[in-house]
Scaffold this motif. Structure first.
Motif, PDB file in Angstrom:
ATOM      1  N   TRP A  52      -5.392  -5.631   6.894  1.00  5.07           N
ATOM      2  CA  TRP A  52      -4.256  -6.451   7.298  1.00  5.07           C
ATOM      3  C   TRP A  52      -4.235  -7.802   6.591  1.00  5.07           C
ATOM      4  O   TRP A  52      -3.191  -8.438   6.532  1.00  5.07           O
ATOM      5  N   ASN A  53      -5.358  -8.243   6.033  1.00  8.63           N
ATOM      6  CA  ASN A  53      -5.396  -9.596   5.470  1.00  8.63           C
ATOM      7  C   ASN A  53      -5.279  -9.587   3.944  1.00  8.63           C
ATOM      8  O   ASN A  53      -4.234  -9.906   3.392  1.00  8.63           O
ATOM      9  N   VAL A  54      -6.316  -9.163   3.253  1.00  9.79           N
ATOM     10  CA  VAL A  54      -6.307  -9.281   1.787  1.00  9.79           C
ATOM     11  C   VAL A  54      -5.866  -8.001   1.086  1.00  9.79           C
ATOM     12  O   VAL A  54      -5.820  -7.966  -0.136  1.00  9.79           O
ATOM     13  N   GLY A  55      -5.563  -6.966   1.845  1.00  8.73           N
ATOM     14  CA  GLY A  55      -5.060  -5.751   1.225  1.00  8.73           C
ATOM     15  C   GLY A  55      -6.126  -4.865   0.608  1.00  8.73           C
ATOM     16  O   GLY A  55      -5.819  -4.066  -0.284  1.00  8.73           O
ATOM     17  N   SER A  56      -7.351  -4.978   1.091  1.00  5.89           N
ATOM     18  CA  SER A  56      -8.385  -4.052   0.618  1.00  5.89           C
ATOM     19  C   SER A  56      -8.034  -2.650   1.071  1.00  5.89           C
ATOM     20  O   SER A  56      -7.433  -2.451   2.132  1.00  5.89           O
ATOM     21  N   THR A  57      -8.429  -1.673   0.260  1.00  4.38           N
ATOM     22  CA  THR A  57      -8.063  -0.296   0.569  1.00  4.38           C
ATOM     23  C   THR A  57      -9.283   0.609   0.640  1.00  4.38           C
ATOM     24  O   THR A  57     -10.333   0.339   0.041  1.00  4.38           O
ATOM     25  N   TYR A  58      -9.097   1.678   1.373  1.00  4.75           N
ATOM     26  CA  TYR A  58     -10.098   2.732   1.471  1.00  4.75           C
ATOM     27  C   TYR A  58      -9.377   4.060   1.340  1.00  4.75           C
ATOM     28  O   TYR A  58      -8.296   4.247   1.912  1.00  4.75           O
ATOM     29  N   LEU A  59      -9.967   4.987   0.600  1.00  2.22           N
ATOM     30  CA  LEU A  59      -9.438   6.336   0.489  1.00  2.22           C
ATOM     31  C   LEU A  59     -10.561   7.333   0.688  1.00  2.22           C
ATOM     32  O   LEU A  59     -11.677   7.138   0.204  1.00  2.22           O
ATOM     33  N   ALA A  60     -10.276   8.394   1.378  1.00  5.98           N
ATOM     34  CA  ALA A  60     -11.260   9.444   1.588  1.00  5.98           C
ATOM     35  C   ALA A  60     -11.647  10.084   0.260  1.00  5.98           C
ATOM     36  O   ALA A  60     -10.847  10.122  -0.683  1.00  5.98           O
ATOM     37  N   ASP A  61     -12.849  10.599   0.203  1.00  5.72           N
ATOM     38  CA  ASP A  61     -13.334  11.222  -1.034  1.00  5.72           C
ATOM     39  C   ASP A  61     -12.429  12.359  -1.487  1.00  5.72           C
ATOM     40  O   ASP A  61     -12.279  12.602  -2.685  1.00  5.72           O
ATOM     41  N   SER A  62     -11.824  13.045  -0.539  1.00 10.45           N
ATOM     42  CA  SER A  62     -11.006  14.206  -0.874  1.00 10.45           C
ATOM     43  C   SER A  62      -9.742  13.836  -1.653  1.00 10.45           C
ATOM     44  O   SER A  62      -9.138  14.704  -2.292  1.00 10.45           O
ATOM     45  N   VAL A  63      -9.343  12.571  -1.606  1.00 13.27           N
ATOM     46  CA  VAL A  63      -8.122  12.160  -2.286  1.00 13.27           C
ATOM     47  C   VAL A  63      -8.358  11.039  -3.291  1.00 13.27           C
ATOM     48  O   VAL A  63      -7.437  10.655  -4.022  1.00 13.27           O
ATOM     49  N   LYS A  64      -9.555  10.515  -3.342  1.00 14.74           N
ATOM     50  CA  LYS A  64      -9.851   9.396  -4.226  1.00 14.74           C
ATOM     51  C   LYS A  64      -9.613   9.802  -5.676  1.00 14.74           C
ATOM     52  O   LYS A  64      -9.972  10.895  -6.095  1.00 14.74           O
ATOM     53  N   GLY A  65      -8.962   8.903  -6.407  1.00 11.63           N
ATOM     54  CA  GLY A  65      -8.654   9.196  -7.802  1.00 11.63           C
ATOM     55  C   GLY A  65      -7.300   9.857  -7.982  1.00 11.63           C
ATOM     56  O   GLY A  65      -6.779   9.929  -9.105  1.00 11.63           O
ATOM     57  N   ARG A  66      -6.732  10.364  -6.898  1.00 11.23           N
ATOM     58  CA  ARG A  66      -5.416  11.011  -6.968  1.00 11.23           C
ATOM     59  C   ARG A  66      -4.373  10.258  -6.128  1.00 11.23           C
ATOM     60  O   ARG A  66      -3.195  10.223  -6.485  1.00 11.23           O
ATOM     61  N   PHE A  67      -4.796   9.705  -5.018  1.00 10.71           N
ATOM     62  CA  PHE A  67      -3.898   8.981  -4.119  1.00 10.71           C
ATOM     63  C   PHE A  67      -4.175   7.485  -4.212  1.00 10.71           C
ATOM     64  O   PHE A  67      -5.304   7.056  -4.473  1.00 10.71           O
ATOM     65  N   THR A  68      -3.146   6.705  -4.006  1.00  4.86           N
ATOM     66  CA  THR A  68      -3.312   5.267  -3.853  1.00  4.86           C
ATOM     67  C   THR A  68      -2.518   4.809  -2.631  1.00  4.86           C
ATOM     68  O   THR A  68      -1.486   5.404  -2.285  1.00  4.86           O
ATOM     69  N   ILE A  69      -3.020   3.780  -1.990  1.00  5.36           N
ATOM     70  CA  ILE A  69      -2.358   3.225  -0.815  1.00  5.36           C
ATOM     71  C   ILE A  69      -2.026   1.769  -1.107  1.00  5.36           C
ATOM     72  O   ILE A  69      -2.831   1.050  -1.716  1.00  5.36           O
ATOM     73  N   SER A  70      -0.845   1.369  -0.701  1.00  4.38           N
ATOM     74  CA  SER A  70      -0.419   0.001  -0.950  1.00  4.38           C
ATOM     75  C   SER A  70       0.535  -0.431   0.161  1.00  4.38           C
ATOM     76  O   SER A  70       0.909   0.378   1.023  1.00  4.38           O
ATOM     77  N   ARG A  71       0.940  -1.674   0.135  1.00  4.27           N
ATOM     78  CA  ARG A  71       1.874  -2.175   1.143  1.00  4.27           C
ATOM     79  C   ARG A  71       2.787  -3.209   0.502  1.00  4.27           C
ATOM     80  O   ARG A  71       2.491  -3.749  -0.563  1.00  4.27           O
ATOM     81  N   ASP A  72       3.878  -3.515   1.171  1.00  2.00           N
ATOM     82  CA  ASP A  72       4.782  -4.533   0.643  1.00  2.00           C
ATOM     83  C   ASP A  72       4.298  -5.924   1.043  1.00  2.00           C
ATOM     84  O   ASP A  72       3.394  -6.084   1.848  1.00  2.00           O
ATOM     85  N   SER A  73       4.909  -6.942   0.454  1.00  3.59           N
ATOM     86  CA  SER A  73       4.453  -8.313   0.675  1.00  3.59           C
ATOM     87  C   SER A  73       4.675  -8.767   2.116  1.00  3.59           C
ATOM     88  O   SER A  73       3.975  -9.643   2.611  1.00  3.59           O
ATOM     89  N   ALA A  74       5.621  -8.186   2.806  1.00  5.84           N
ATOM     90  CA  ALA A  74       5.860  -8.540   4.210  1.00  5.84           C
ATOM     91  C   ALA A  74       4.878  -7.870   5.148  1.00  5.84           C
ATOM     92  O   ALA A  74       4.870  -8.157   6.351  1.00  5.84           O
ATOM     93  N   LYS A  75       4.058  -6.976   4.617  1.00  4.89           N
ATOM     94  CA  LYS A  75       3.033  -6.269   5.392  1.00  4.89           C
ATOM     95  C   LYS A  75       3.638  -5.399   6.481  1.00  4.89           C
ATOM     96  O   LYS A  75       2.997  -5.150   7.512  1.00  4.89           O
ATOM     97  N   THR A  76       4.861  -4.940   6.268  1.00  6.03           N
ATOM     98  CA  THR A  76       5.482  -4.067   7.269  1.00  6.03           C
ATOM     99  C   THR A  76       5.704  -2.649   6.772  1.00  6.03           C
ATOM    100  O   THR A  76       6.098  -1.784   7.541  1.00  6.03           O
ATOM    101  N   THR A  77       5.456  -2.410   5.500  1.00  7.57           N
ATOM    102  CA  THR A  77       5.623  -1.074   4.940  1.00  7.57           C
ATOM    103  C   THR A  77       4.376  -0.699   4.172  1.00  7.57           C
ATOM    104  O   THR A  77       3.883  -1.477   3.355  1.00  7.57           O
ATOM    105  N   VAL A  78       3.875   0.487   4.443  1.00  6.53           N
ATOM    106  CA  VAL A  78       2.723   1.003   3.711  1.00  6.53           C
ATOM    107  C   VAL A  78       3.158   2.248   2.950  1.00  6.53           C
ATOM    108  O   VAL A  78       3.999   3.021   3.430  1.00  6.53           O
TER     109      VAL A  78
END
Length: 121
Positions: A52-78
């Motif tokens: 919620w603060n600096v936008g650090s991300t975590y992805l499960a091993d099963s999807v790492k390298g293929r999926f990315t997670i991000s959010r908008d600057s308003a922090k209301t959309t992922v």
């Protein structure tokens, strides 16, 4: 708090999709947001989260390298960008939000309605 997910659909193996999830309702900004998925006959799996603060991300091993997670600057959309999709990625994908939660192990304080992703030729 309401979560509205969208973006699922049918895609061929190797293809891409982008899921979106919009958070609305209360104005508290400290929500960790992320995604779970549940394939037919399997338990719900945590796919990834974004802090919620600096936008650090975590992805499960099963999807790492293929999926990315991000959010908008308003922090209301992922977003969940899914590339190189495989048939085993077929599942209902749920977005979730936690109040001040951990982005590597989300609780699921709030849930979206789920969006179906089908990977098939």
């Amino acid at each position: 708090v309401q979560l509205q997910a969208s973006g699922g659909g049918l895609v061929r193996p190797g293809g891409s999709l982008r899921l979106s999830c919009v958070l609305s309702g209360r104005t508290i900004s400290a929500y960790t947001m992320g995604w779970f998925r549940q394939a037919p006959g399997k338990e719900r799996e945590f796919v990834g989260g974004i802090s919620w603060n600096v936008g650090s991300t975590y992805l499960a091993d099963s999807v790492k390298g293929r999926f990315t997670i991000s959010r908008d600057s308003a922090k209301t959309t992922v977003y969940l960008q899914m590339n190189s999709l495989k048939p085993e990625d077929t599942a209902v994908y749920y977005c979730a939000a936690d109040v001040y939660g951990s982005f590597v192990a989300m609780r699921g304080d709030y849930w979206g309605q789920g969006t179906l992703v089908t990977v098939s030729s």
